[in-house]
Structure formats: C-alpha cells, structure tokens
Write an enzyme that holds these catalytic residues in place. Structure first.
Site, PDB file in Angstrom:
ATOM      1  N   GLU A  25       0.837  -1.207   0.000  1.00  0.00           N
ATOM      2  CA  GLU A  25       0.000   0.000   0.000  1.00  0.00           C
ATOM      3  C   GLU A  25       0.867   1.250   0.000  1.00  0.00           C
ATOM      4  O   GLU A  25       1.980   1.241   0.541  1.00  0.00           O
ATOM      5  CB  GLU A  25      -0.876   0.025   1.272  1.00  0.00           C
ATOM      6  CG  GLU A  25      -2.309  -0.349   1.053  1.00  0.00           C
ATOM      7  CD  GLU A  25      -3.108   0.685   0.241  1.00  0.00           C
ATOM      8  OE1 GLU A  25      -2.532   1.416  -0.581  1.00  0.00           O
ATOM      9  OE2 GLU A  25      -4.323   0.735   0.445  1.00  0.00           O
ATOM     10  N   ASP A  26       0.349   2.299  -0.563  1.00  0.00           N
ATOM     11  CA  ASP A  26       1.059   3.578  -0.504  1.00  0.00           C
ATOM     12  C   ASP A  26       0.773   4.301   0.809  1.00  0.00           C
ATOM     13  O   ASP A  26       1.653   4.928   1.387  1.00  0.00           O
ATOM     14  CB  ASP A  26       0.693   4.466  -1.699  1.00  0.00           C
ATOM     15  CG  ASP A  26      -0.804   4.627  -1.843  1.00  0.00           C
ATOM     16  OD1 ASP A  26      -1.533   3.646  -1.617  1.00  0.00           O
ATOM     17  OD2 ASP A  26      -1.274   5.724  -2.177  1.00  0.00           O
ATOM     18  N   ASP A  65      -4.556   5.198   5.935  1.00  0.00           N
ATOM     19  CA  ASP A  65      -5.109   6.445   6.471  1.00  0.00           C
ATOM     20  C   ASP A  65      -6.154   6.065   7.529  1.00  0.00           C
ATOM     21  O   ASP A  65      -5.794   5.770   8.675  1.00  0.00           O
ATOM     22  CB  ASP A  65      -5.694   7.213   5.273  1.00  0.00           C
ATOM     23  CG  ASP A  65      -6.123   8.626   5.603  1.00  0.00           C
ATOM     24  OD1 ASP A  65      -6.460   8.900   6.758  1.00  0.00           O
ATOM     25  OD2 ASP A  65      -6.148   9.474   4.700  1.00  0.00           O
ATOM     26  N   PHE A 111      -2.861  16.537   3.939  1.00  0.00           N
ATOM     27  CA  PHE A 111      -3.286  15.902   2.693  1.00  0.00           C
ATOM     28  C   PHE A 111      -2.069  15.718   1.798  1.00  0.00           C
ATOM     29  O   PHE A 111      -1.438  16.683   1.372  1.00  0.00           O
ATOM     30  CB  PHE A 111      -4.370  16.716   1.971  1.00  0.00           C
ATOM     31  CG  PHE A 111      -5.049  15.899   0.921  1.00  0.00           C
ATOM     32  CD1 PHE A 111      -6.148  15.112   1.239  1.00  0.00           C
ATOM     33  CD2 PHE A 111      -4.548  15.852  -0.376  1.00  0.00           C
ATOM     34  CE1 PHE A 111      -6.748  14.301   0.282  1.00  0.00           C
ATOM     35  CE2 PHE A 111      -5.140  15.046  -1.338  1.00  0.00           C
ATOM     36  CZ  PHE A 111      -6.242  14.272  -1.006  1.00  0.00           C
ATOM     37  N   ARG A 114       0.025  12.347  -9.042  1.00  0.00           N
ATOM     38  CA  ARG A 114       0.619  11.021  -8.796  1.00  0.00           C
ATOM     39  C   ARG A 114       2.063  10.969  -9.298  1.00  0.00           C
ATOM     40  O   ARG A 114       2.871  10.185  -8.819  1.00  0.00           O
ATOM     41  CB  ARG A 114      -0.172   9.929  -9.525  1.00  0.00           C
ATOM     42  CG  ARG A 114      -1.566   9.680  -8.972  1.00  0.00           C
ATOM     43  CD  ARG A 114      -2.123   8.396  -9.552  1.00  0.00           C
ATOM     44  NE  ARG A 114      -3.575   8.301  -9.444  1.00  0.00           N
ATOM     45  CZ  ARG A 114      -4.232   7.852  -8.379  1.00  0.00           C
ATOM     46  NH1 ARG A 114      -3.564   7.461  -7.325  1.00  0.00           N
ATOM     47  NH2 ARG A 114      -5.550   7.790  -8.370  1.00  0.00           N
TER      48      ARG A 114
END
Ligand code: PRP
Length: 183
Positions: free
Chosen positions: A105-106, A109, A158, A171
């Site tokens: 996963e990046d 959250d 964010f 991205r």
C-alpha cells in the site's frame, strides 16, 4: 505565481518527504522484506492505483524470485474521505491459497481500505499474509491495521505525489508533498 497556479487555480504542493528520503526508506523496507521472504516465492499484491510507484521501486530492490499482482479497490465517499464501503473494482488474477502474500500500500489512512482487503484475503487461506505500507497516518485510524513493514509515519496533512493523488492529479510527483490548503 507558478504556472500550475495560473493554469489550474489549484494549491501548490510542497515537499514533505524528498525522493532521496523515499529511496532510503524503500531500500530499508526492501532489506526487511528480503530477509523474511527470500526463497519463499512471495506474491506481492499492490492496491491500485496509489501503490504502483512504490511497488515498482520496491521490487527493483528485491533480487530474488517473487510474483506481482494488483487489485483495484475503491471506496464510496467524497473525494477525500473513505466511507468505509469498499468495492473491488478489479480483482485478483493470482491464486492466494497457500501463498506467502504481502500486500503493498502507498498509505494507510483511516485503515478502512486495507482492513477490508486483508479480511477478504484471509478468507482465501494464504500461507501467510502481511502488509507493507510506504506511509502510515495513525492519527486518522478508524479500523485497526497491523503494518508489518513501514516506510514513514506521516502527519495528518493531505499528501500527494509518489503515486498519491488529489482528484487523480499529482501522482507523478517524485517526492511526497503536502497539498497546502487541503485536508
Ligand atoms: C488511497 C490509498 C489507499 C487508501 C487509504 O486510495 O491508496 O488505498 O486510499 O485510505 P484509507 O486507509 O482511509 O482507506 P484511493 O481510494 O484514494 O484510490 P487510489 O489509490 O486509486 O488513489
């Protein structure tokens, strides 16, 4: 005033984690993964879209046999908030039963996405199931998630870049950036 601001009236990303710092973390995480998985023919399973860049860099540091697959998940909700209702948009092509599975996963959250997916995978009876995340934002957690390999703990800002987006943009940034005025 930058061209980006003129053209798109969007906030300007500012660097939080440089590409050099990312490269160091990727090498460290890769060394940990190699220590645990060399000789096991693991299946590295990336969650699209955000994980594509981390996956690409990570596996180039892993000089032993492994397999790669991706799934695409999406959560219903607003553009910046997970709703907790996760949908599998593009499913697995690889068999998971009996495999050493490492989910990539990046960012974790709220944890809702990966928690859903780990539970989904667990039912398919892998030999082992672990999670590797480039970033972790524990301040936002809603579902418990155990991260076995971690790049960075990040603040509640964010983030965009290095695979992470805002409305599908940013991205391609090589650094992890904060989108000022967002989040
Ligand atoms: C992002 C990210 C994780 C998820 C984390 O994906 O890549 O998969 O959100 O959020 P959570 O822990 O609150 O569930 P997103 O749904 O934005 O899709 P994308 O990867 O295609 O950008």
């Amino acid at each position: 005033m930058s061209m980006m601001r003129i053209v798109n009236s969007q906030p300007e990303p500012s660097i939080l984690i440089t590409k050099e710092e990312i490269a160091v973390a990727v090498r460290r995480v890769a060394a940990e993964v190699k220590r645990d998985y060399q000789g096991e023919l693991p299946l590295l399973l990336g969650i699209l879209k955000g994980s594509f860049m981390f996956m690409a860099d990570l596996i180039r540091q892993l000089d032993f046999p492994l397999e790669v697959d991706f799934v695409r998940l999406s959560s219903y909700g607003s553009e910046k908030e997970s709703s907790g209702k996760i949908k599998i948009v593009q499913g697995l092509h690889s068999g998971v039963k009996g495999r050493e599975v490492l989910v990539i996963e990046d960012i974790v959250d709220t944890g809702l996405t990966v928690s859903f997916f780990m539970n989904y995978l667990r039912k398919k009876k892998p030999a082992s199931l672990k999670l590797c995340a480039l970033t972790n934002k524990p301040s936002r957690r809603q579902a418990p998630v155990a991260i076995d390999y971690l790049g960075f703990t990040v603040p509640n800002r964010f983030l965009v870049g290095y695979g992470l987006d805002f409305n599908e943009r940013f991205r391609n940034l090589p650094d992890i950036c904060v989108l000022e005025g967002e989040g």
